[in-house]
Motif scaffolding. Structure first.
Motif, mmCIF file in Angstrom:
data_model
loop_
_atom_site.group_PDB
_atom_site.id
_atom_site.type_symbol
_atom_site.label_atom_id
_atom_site.label_comp_id
_atom_site.label_asym_id
_atom_site.label_seq_id
_atom_site.Cartn_x
_atom_site.Cartn_y
_atom_site.Cartn_z
ATOM 1 N N ASP A 185 -31.755 -20.403 -14.824
ATOM 2 C CA ASP A 185 -33.076 -19.978 -15.312
ATOM 3 C C ASP A 185 -33.663 -20.980 -16.296
ATOM 4 O OD1 ASP A 185 -35.322 -18.329 -15.727
ATOM 5 O OD2 ASP A 185 -34.379 -17.418 -17.479
ATOM 6 N N SER A 186 -32.813 -21.590 -17.110
ATOM 7 C CA SER A 186 -33.299 -22.540 -18.116
ATOM 8 C C SER A 186 -33.724 -23.850 -17.467
ATOM 9 C CB SER A 186 -32.209 -22.800 -19.154
ATOM 10 O OG SER A 186 -31.851 -21.603 -19.804
ATOM 11 N N SER B 53 -34.399 -16.435 -12.520
ATOM 12 C CA SER B 53 -34.216 -15.711 -13.783
ATOM 13 C C SER B 53 -33.327 -14.481 -13.653
ATOM 14 C CB SER B 53 -35.579 -15.289 -14.334
ATOM 15 O OG SER B 53 -36.230 -14.423 -13.407
ATOM 16 N N LYS C 171 -27.350 -14.504 -15.410
ATOM 17 C CA LYS C 171 -26.985 -14.931 -16.752
ATOM 18 C C LYS C 171 -26.167 -16.218 -16.725
ATOM 19 C CE LYS C 171 -26.954 -10.210 -18.563
ATOM 20 N NZ LYS C 171 -26.135 -9.141 -19.207
ATOM 21 N N ASP D 75 -25.955 -19.316 -18.801
ATOM 22 C CA ASP D 75 -27.237 -20.011 -18.885
ATOM 23 C C ASP D 75 -27.551 -20.354 -20.345
ATOM 24 O OD1 ASP D 75 -29.676 -20.469 -16.889
ATOM 25 O OD2 ASP D 75 -30.488 -19.985 -18.867
ATOM 26 N N ASP D 76 -28.308 -21.417 -20.543
ATOM 27 C CA ASP D 76 -28.619 -21.897 -21.898
ATOM 28 C C ASP D 76 -29.213 -20.823 -22.800
ATOM 29 O OD1 ASP D 76 -27.695 -24.359 -21.211
ATOM 30 O OD2 ASP D 76 -29.637 -25.364 -21.143
ATOM 31 N N ARG D 77 -29.983 -19.909 -22.247
ATOM 32 C CA ARG D 77 -30.687 -18.938 -23.087
ATOM 33 C C ARG D 77 -29.740 -17.928 -23.736
ATOM 34 N NH1 ARG D 77 -31.470 -16.904 -17.858
ATOM 35 N NH2 ARG D 77 -31.444 -14.616 -17.618
ATOM 36 N N TYR D 78 -28.487 -17.871 -23.264
ATOM 37 C CA TYR D 78 -27.522 -16.938 -23.845
ATOM 38 C C TYR D 78 -26.570 -17.607 -24.833
ATOM 39 C CZ TYR D 78 -29.125 -13.672 -20.307
ATOM 40 O OH TYR D 78 -29.915 -12.844 -19.540
ATOM 41 N N GLY E 41 -28.909 -22.363 -30.224
ATOM 42 C CA GLY E 41 -29.652 -23.323 -29.416
ATOM 43 C C GLY E 41 -28.798 -24.306 -28.643
ATOM 44 N N SER F 283 -26.999 -26.190 -25.737
ATOM 45 C CA SER F 283 -27.357 -26.379 -24.331
ATOM 46 C C SER F 283 -26.083 -26.504 -23.496
ATOM 47 C CB SER F 283 -28.230 -27.623 -24.152
ATOM 48 O OG SER F 283 -28.462 -27.861 -22.781
ATOM 49 N N LYS G 263 -34.962 -22.703 -10.004
ATOM 50 C CA LYS G 263 -35.090 -21.819 -11.164
ATOM 51 C C LYS G 263 -35.044 -20.366 -10.702
ATOM 52 C CE LYS G 263 -38.098 -20.937 -15.174
ATOM 53 N NZ LYS G 263 -37.022 -21.116 -16.169
#
Length: 421
Positions: A209-210, A21, A24, A97-100, A104, A106, A19
């Motif tokens: 990061d996710s 962070s 991106k 990454d999933d957070r971008y 939602g 994946s 992991k």
């Protein structure tokens, strides 16, 4: 650098996640590990490229490319290497990454599903791969062999390994032979694929990061459908050389090549492997090294002269480009630098600057997702995974006495010379 988490998700299948962070993007790599063998190396190499050309869900390269574009410009690649007496086929997927992702979505789950599709459900013609795709990949591999022959530095090092390790699996090239590649058929490639699914060891790495949970679940479900019997992976390490083998080859070229192979009596997971690694760097691994400063700069005997340590096989290589008239002088000068190290002629300046250079090279791998992936995948057979800080601490702890001891263990095995006709 973050530490790694490791889970066993099937017999001989390991899921590793890191992991971080700072980025991106994320990357998933599937490393398929098998013994390096003359009978299977060429077929495995061909399969590695064919698998990422298409799959059942996306049956040609155009449709597959559209799918990757829809995943925010994701990337799917394959690569091939050898590590000790093992051949490694790698399928990799990278993307945001999933957070971008929007709504939602994946991306890690999508790319894991895509990788499993290429691995478990390739595009087939009955019990054979599609002939056109096999031919395209065959042509690319043969072109690679030609390009390595034309690069005389790569060719000379390959010939050194071939002669030095002729009784070891390591003497086989990572892609086998041109004759082996030409003999593979779409049907025989299907048998190769089936055998890999059952017997290979799989090391899967997730860098992002996710959470890695969704990706791990996809792979665990896919492997649960396969009956597996993983093969045992071995690695033969020859500790010392009893005699020196001289090999000379002639062809038309402007610059001769001198490559020397030494047995070091040190390989992972030996405790003294870091001392040998640092000793190799002092000898010829940096711009302040003995070979660069003395053999190349002061004596002007080489166009280039460097050393490299293979920690899996315990082999140290000295690689140089030389004028034909200077071959004998260069060999003697290289051996003199080693003899000086064995007698303790290593300054504090050489040790300190080399430690800084080695640690800086470690830190440079921490700047990208692919670099972190490479850092950990390179340690798959070391017995444990270490972070940059952990390995840097070990390097800094190496003493001059340990460097001298490592140098004293060197025994010259093979000298390969490629010179002009």
């Amino acid at each position: 650098m973050s530490s790694i988490k490791r889970n066993t998700i099937s017999d001989g299948v390991f899921f590793n996640s890191v992991k971080d962070s700072r980025f991106k993007t994320m990357k998933i790599s599937v490393n398929i590990i098998v013994p390096l063998a003359e009978e299977t190396a060429s077929s495995n190499a061909l399969l590695c490229g064919v698998l990422t050309r298409s799959c059942k869900a996306y049956p040609d390269f155009t449709i597959l490319s559209k799918k990757l574009s829809s995943l925010y410009g994701a990337d799917l690649t394959s690569s091939l290497r050898k590590s000790g007496d093992r051949q490694i086929l790698t399928l990799s997927a990278s993307g945001i990454d999933d957070r971008y992702a929007f709504d939602g979505e994946s991306i890690s789950k999508e790319l894991s599903t895509l990788l499993c599709g290429t691995l478990f459900e390739p595009y087939l013609n009955g019990k054979a791969f599609v002939e056109s795709e096999v031919e395209q990949e065959r042509r690319q591999l043969l072109d690679l062999i030609d390009s390595e022959f034309n690069d005389k530095r790569i060719y000379a090092t390959g010939q050194l390994v071939k002669n030095m390790c002729q009784n070891e699996a390591f003497g086989i090239k990572r892609y086998g032979t041109a004759e082996g590649i030409k003999s593979v058929t779409p049907t025989s490639l299907y048998d190769t694929w089936q055998n890999l699914l059952k017997s290979a060891v799989f090391e899967i790495f997730y860098i992002g990061d996710s959470s890695a949970d969704k990706a791990q679940e996809v792979f665990a479900n896919a492997f649960s459908q396969i009956e597996r019997s993983p093969i045992e992976l071995t690695n033969k390490v020859i500790r010392s050389a009893d005699s020196v083998n001289h090999v000379t080859e002639e062809m038309e070229l402007s610059q001769s090549k001198l490559v020397m192979g030494f047995r070091t009596d040190s390989a992972v997971p030996d405790e003294d492997v870091n001392a040998t690694r640092l000793m190799c760097a002092v000898l010829g691994g940096t711009a302040n090294s003995k070979l660069f400063c003395n053999v190349r700069e002061k004596q002007s005997l080489c166009y280039y002269c460097s050393s490299r340590f293979d920690m899996q096989k315990g082999i140290l290589y000295v690689d140089s480009g030389v004028e034909g008239d200077n071959l004998e002088k260069a060999e003697k000068a290289i051996l003199k630098e080693i003899a000086d190290m064995q007698s303790g002629n290593i300054s504090d300046f050489e040790i300190d600057t080399t430690k800084m250079a080695v640690i800086n090279s470690f830190n440079s791998t921490n700047d990208t997702v692919s670099g972190i992936d490479s850092w950990y995948t390179s340690q798959m057979f070391d017995g444990s995974f270490k972070t940059i800080d952990e390995l840097s601490t070990e390097i800094n702890a190496v003493t001059k006495e340990q460097l001298v001891d490592a140098a004293k263990k060197l025994t010259l095995d093979t000298v390969y010379v490629l010179k002009n006709k």
